[in-house]
Design a protein around this motif. Sequence first.
Motif: not given
Length: 310
Positions: A44-49, A115-124
Amino acid sequence: MNGINWRDFVDSIHEEGNYRSRIKSLDSDMADYLDKGPQKKGSPYKTSRADFRRKKFNDVSAPPGAAGGLEEEVEPESFDVHEGLEPRIWHHEELRPEIRKKLLKIAQDFIDNLPVEVDIEDVTLTGSLANYNWSNYSDVDLHIIVDFLSIDENRALIKSFFDNARMRWNNKHQITMKGYDVEIYVEDAREQHLSSGVYSLLNNEWIKRPQRFRNNIDFFAARRKADDIEFQVNIVNNLISTGKLETAMKNVARLKKKIKDMRRAGLESTMKEFSIENIAFKILRRNGVLRTLDNFKNQVYDRVMTINEE
């Protein structure tokens, strides 16, 4: 990406009419969707980290301090400031790799279950475990940062969706890290976080490094403030018992707002987590008062909607 996009999700719930005129009915519909199994896997991350701690309480009709009441003894020592961060969670002020890896996996699994597409900005990681005031009452406050407005312009609707999702996740799963409960939150990327310690799991670095200092917490002033609210909660219970349901509901709403405003005022003060208001909030949470207020709301609704046999 996981599931479908937000607008298709809304359309699948309400095939006819404009969904904006039916927002109030979405919560229950969303709950049904959120009970589905995992969606198609993918990052779900915007970049592969790379419950509150649950306790049982008995009768709540007694005033604070009386036998059987809501109040339990909360030790002032549990609010002490330590010389260092929790050593089982941190190593030289860096999150231990095995814990970081697990927490990122939990965040991804949570998103995969939507059930929906979500982009994660960060996890803190934030809260007392990202600070020097950790205790055996602490939780692992895992915040998934999402841009609500990138999903829909109705921020309140998106917040309600995520609140339902994370509450169901927290209720279904009993995950701990070194004995601390993991609690998921979904935070709007545009919302200011008031905590004095915030650590990015994606970047493996501090966003806001906590400051160690010796504070003079006025625990007993906080205890008096919590006592007053606990006493009012006991009154609400008596209102429910005597059938004064409308008055009870008004008081539940008033007290929930009072507690929310009290904590925010404390976090916005110079003392932040160590303010009288925030310590009072923590006492109320540890004593089960917040959960009790939620239960009161459900109890009243059930009684109003019930038709008894003649």
